[in-house]
Design a protein around this motif. Structure first.
Motif, PDB file in Angstrom:
ATOM      1  N   HIS A  75     -10.561  19.652 -38.280  1.00 46.92           N
ATOM      2  CA  HIS A  75     -11.821  20.290 -38.672  1.00 46.92           C
ATOM      3  C   HIS A  75     -11.644  21.104 -39.949  1.00 46.92           C
ATOM      4  CE1 HIS A  75     -15.857  21.756 -38.067  1.00 46.92           C
ATOM      5  NE2 HIS A  75     -15.431  23.005 -38.148  1.00 46.92           N
ATOM      6  N   SER A  76     -10.541  21.863 -40.025  1.00 43.65           N
ATOM      7  CA  SER A  76     -10.309  22.658 -41.233  1.00 43.65           C
ATOM      8  C   SER A  76     -10.029  21.751 -42.427  1.00 43.65           C
ATOM      9  CB  SER A  76      -9.162  23.652 -41.014  1.00 43.65           C
ATOM     10  OG  SER A  76      -7.935  22.970 -40.879  1.00 43.65           O
ATOM     11  N   LEU A  77      -9.293  20.648 -42.205  1.00 42.18           N
ATOM     12  CA  LEU A  77      -9.055  19.699 -43.300  1.00 42.18           C
ATOM     13  C   LEU A  77     -10.358  19.051 -43.748  1.00 42.18           C
ATOM     14  CD1 LEU A  77      -5.772  17.928 -42.174  1.00 42.18           C
ATOM     15  CD2 LEU A  77      -6.061  19.497 -44.078  1.00 42.18           C
ATOM     16  N   ASP A  78     -11.235  18.758 -42.810  1.00 44.07           N
ATOM     17  CA  ASP A  78     -12.520  18.166 -43.146  1.00 44.07           C
ATOM     18  C   ASP A  78     -13.347  19.136 -43.984  1.00 44.07           C
ATOM     19  OD1 ASP A  78     -14.449  16.114 -43.036  1.00 44.07           O
ATOM     20  OD2 ASP A  78     -15.496  17.150 -41.401  1.00 44.07           O
ATOM     21  N   LYS A  79     -13.327  20.409 -43.597  1.00 39.08           N
ATOM     22  CA  LYS A  79     -14.044  21.416 -44.387  1.00 39.08           C
ATOM     23  C   LYS A  79     -13.457  21.527 -45.782  1.00 39.08           C
ATOM     24  CE  LYS A  79     -15.924  24.478 -40.884  1.00 39.08           C
ATOM     25  NZ  LYS A  79     -15.905  25.838 -40.336  1.00 39.08           N
ATOM     26  N   ARG A  80     -12.110  21.538 -45.864  1.00 38.97           N
ATOM     27  CA  ARG A  80     -11.470  21.610 -47.180  1.00 38.97           C
ATOM     28  C   ARG A  80     -11.831  20.387 -48.012  1.00 38.97           C
ATOM     29  NH1 ARG A  80      -5.399  22.843 -45.781  1.00 38.97           N
ATOM     30  NH2 ARG A  80      -5.829  24.197 -44.053  1.00 38.97           N
ATOM     31  N   PHE A  81     -11.841  19.214 -47.373  1.00 37.27           N
ATOM     32  CA  PHE A  81     -12.200  18.003 -48.111  1.00 37.27           C
ATOM     33  C   PHE A  81     -13.624  18.097 -48.616  1.00 37.27           C
ATOM     34  CE2 PHE A  81     -13.981  13.713 -48.239  1.00 37.27           C
ATOM     35  CZ  PHE A  81     -13.158  13.163 -49.207  1.00 37.27           C
ATOM     36  N   ASP A  82     -14.541  18.600 -47.779  1.00 37.06           N
ATOM     37  CA  ASP A  82     -15.931  18.763 -48.213  1.00 37.06           C
ATOM     38  C   ASP A  82     -16.021  19.708 -49.403  1.00 37.06           C
ATOM     39  OD1 ASP A  82     -16.821  17.057 -46.260  1.00 37.06           O
ATOM     40  OD2 ASP A  82     -17.432  18.651 -44.864  1.00 37.06           O
ATOM     41  N   ILE A  83     -15.248  20.779 -49.348  1.00 33.96           N
ATOM     42  CA  ILE A  83     -15.258  21.736 -50.460  1.00 33.96           C
ATOM     43  C   ILE A  83     -14.737  21.070 -51.726  1.00 33.96           C
ATOM     44  CG2 ILE A  83     -14.156  23.832 -51.339  1.00 33.96           C
ATOM     45  CD1 ILE A  83     -14.318  24.919 -48.450  1.00 33.96           C
ATOM     46  N   SER A  85     -14.608  17.820 -52.413  1.00 35.65           N
ATOM     47  CA  SER A  85     -15.517  16.774 -52.885  1.00 35.65           C
ATOM     48  C   SER A  85     -16.729  17.399 -53.576  1.00 35.65           C
ATOM     49  CB  SER A  85     -15.944  15.859 -51.735  1.00 35.65           C
ATOM     50  OG  SER A  85     -16.660  16.580 -50.771  1.00 35.65           O
ATOM     51  N   GLN A  86     -17.255  18.501 -53.048  1.00 32.00           N
ATOM     52  CA  GLN A  86     -18.369  19.183 -53.701  1.00 32.00           C
ATOM     53  C   GLN A  86     -17.929  19.755 -55.051  1.00 32.00           C
ATOM     54  OE1 GLN A  86     -21.527  19.137 -52.607  1.00 32.00           O
ATOM     55  NE2 GLN A  86     -22.056  20.050 -54.564  1.00 32.00           N
ATOM     56  N   ASP A  87     -16.727  20.292 -55.099  1.00 36.46           N
ATOM     57  CA  ASP A  87     -16.185  20.796 -56.357  1.00 36.46           C
ATOM     58  C   ASP A  87     -16.067  19.667 -57.369  1.00 36.46           C
ATOM     59  OD1 ASP A  87     -15.109  22.822 -58.042  1.00 36.46           O
ATOM     60  OD2 ASP A  87     -13.081  22.071 -57.604  1.00 36.46           O
ATOM     61  N   TYR A  88     -15.619  18.495 -56.903  1.00 41.40           N
ATOM     62  CA  TYR A  88     -15.503  17.338 -57.795  1.00 41.40           C
ATOM     63  C   TYR A  88     -16.876  16.932 -58.329  1.00 41.40           C
ATOM     64  CZ  TYR A  88     -15.188  12.484 -59.238  1.00 41.40           C
ATOM     65  OH  TYR A  88     -15.300  11.321 -59.927  1.00 41.40           O
ATOM     66  N   VAL A  89     -17.886  16.884 -57.434  1.00 40.36           N
ATOM     67  CA  VAL A  89     -19.230  16.508 -57.860  1.00 40.36           C
ATOM     68  C   VAL A  89     -19.754  17.522 -58.880  1.00 40.36           C
ATOM     69  CG1 VAL A  89     -21.618  16.306 -57.053  1.00 40.36           C
ATOM     70  CG2 VAL A  89     -19.776  15.210 -55.779  1.00 40.36           C
ATOM     71  N   ASN A  90     -19.556  18.807 -58.627  1.00 44.03           N
ATOM     72  CA  ASN A  90     -20.007  19.836 -59.566  1.00 44.03           C
ATOM     73  C   ASN A  90     -19.290  19.708 -60.908  1.00 44.03           C
ATOM     74  OD1 ASN A  90     -21.670  20.845 -57.589  1.00 44.03           O
ATOM     75  ND2 ASN A  90     -20.292  22.489 -56.992  1.00 44.03           N
ATOM     76  N   HIS A  91     -17.982  19.465 -60.862  1.00 42.84           N
ATOM     77  CA  HIS A  91     -17.202  19.316 -62.102  1.00 42.84           C
ATOM     78  C   HIS A  91     -17.667  18.073 -62.865  1.00 42.84           C
ATOM     79  CE1 HIS A  91     -13.822  19.928 -64.739  1.00 42.84           C
ATOM     80  NE2 HIS A  91     -13.410  18.680 -64.534  1.00 42.84           N
ATOM     81  N   LYS A  92     -17.905  16.976 -62.139  1.00 44.99           N
ATOM     82  CA  LYS A  92     -18.381  15.739 -62.767  1.00 44.99           C
ATOM     83  C   LYS A  92     -19.741  15.975 -63.422  1.00 44.99           C
ATOM     84  CE  LYS A  92     -20.438  12.660 -60.541  1.00 44.99           C
ATOM     85  NZ  LYS A  92     -21.141  11.742 -59.766  1.00 44.99           N
ATOM     86  N   ASP A  93     -20.638  16.646 -62.699  1.00 48.01           N
ATOM     87  CA  ASP A  93     -21.971  16.922 -63.252  1.00 48.01           C
ATOM     88  C   ASP A  93     -21.872  17.811 -64.490  1.00 48.01           C
ATOM     89  OD1 ASP A  93     -23.101  15.393 -61.273  1.00 48.01           O
ATOM     90  OD2 ASP A  93     -23.723  17.112 -60.027  1.00 48.01           O
ATOM     91  N   ALA A  94     -21.015  18.815 -64.435  1.00 41.79           N
ATOM     92  CA  ALA A  94     -20.840  19.693 -65.593  1.00 41.79           C
ATOM     93  C   ALA A  94     -20.305  18.903 -66.776  1.00 41.79           C
ATOM     94  CB  ALA A  94     -19.900  20.847 -65.249  1.00 41.79           C
TER      95      ALA A  94
END
Length: 131
Positions: A75-83, A85-94
């Motif tokens: 569960h904690s790894l899944d949360k970290r992965f979500d964080i 992946s969201q960071d990657y999407v934000n970085h890609k968008d930027a």
């Protein structure tokens, strides 16, 4: 004096009936001993099975605890992965915004440069005509 000797001790006499009773008592006692041995051995088997069940329950409890720990880790790894992946999407968008902004700046500068070149070309044509 006459002495008469009488045996006052009772004599043991074995008759067929007393032998049958004695053998019946022996057979009954041996059957009771056999039944007692079976009961004790069955009790020991039940005790052993109960002990084995307790050990199995303890090992299952330990395995359940390990599974719960693994679930928490996943569960904690899944949360970290979500964080991440969201960071990657934000970085890609930027980066896309920055690239698109630079592309727009280049287009704008190129249009201004073309306008400047066109104006200079017109000035050069005008100066040649006037000479």
């Amino acid at each position: 004096m006459t002495s008469t000797s009488q045996n006052s001790q009772p004599a043991v006499t074995l008759t067929l009936e007393s032998t049958g009773i004695f053998l019946g008592v022996l057979v009954s006692a041996s059957i009771l001993v056999g039944i007692a041995i079976k009961v004790v051995s069955r009790f020991n088997e039940i005790t052993s099975e109960i002990r084995d069940l307790k050990e199995s329950l303890n090992s299952h409890a330990a395995m359940i605890q390990e599974v719960k720990t693994l679930q928490k880790d996943i569960h904690s790894l899944d949360k970290r992965f979500d964080i991440h992946s969201q960071d990657y999407v934000n970085h890609k968008d930027a980066n896309l915004v920055a690239i698109n902004g630079v592309t727009e700046q280049i287009k704008h500068k190129w249009q201004r440069t073309e306008e400047v070149f066109e104006r200079l070309e017109n000035e050069i044509k005008n100066t040649r005509k006037s000479i």
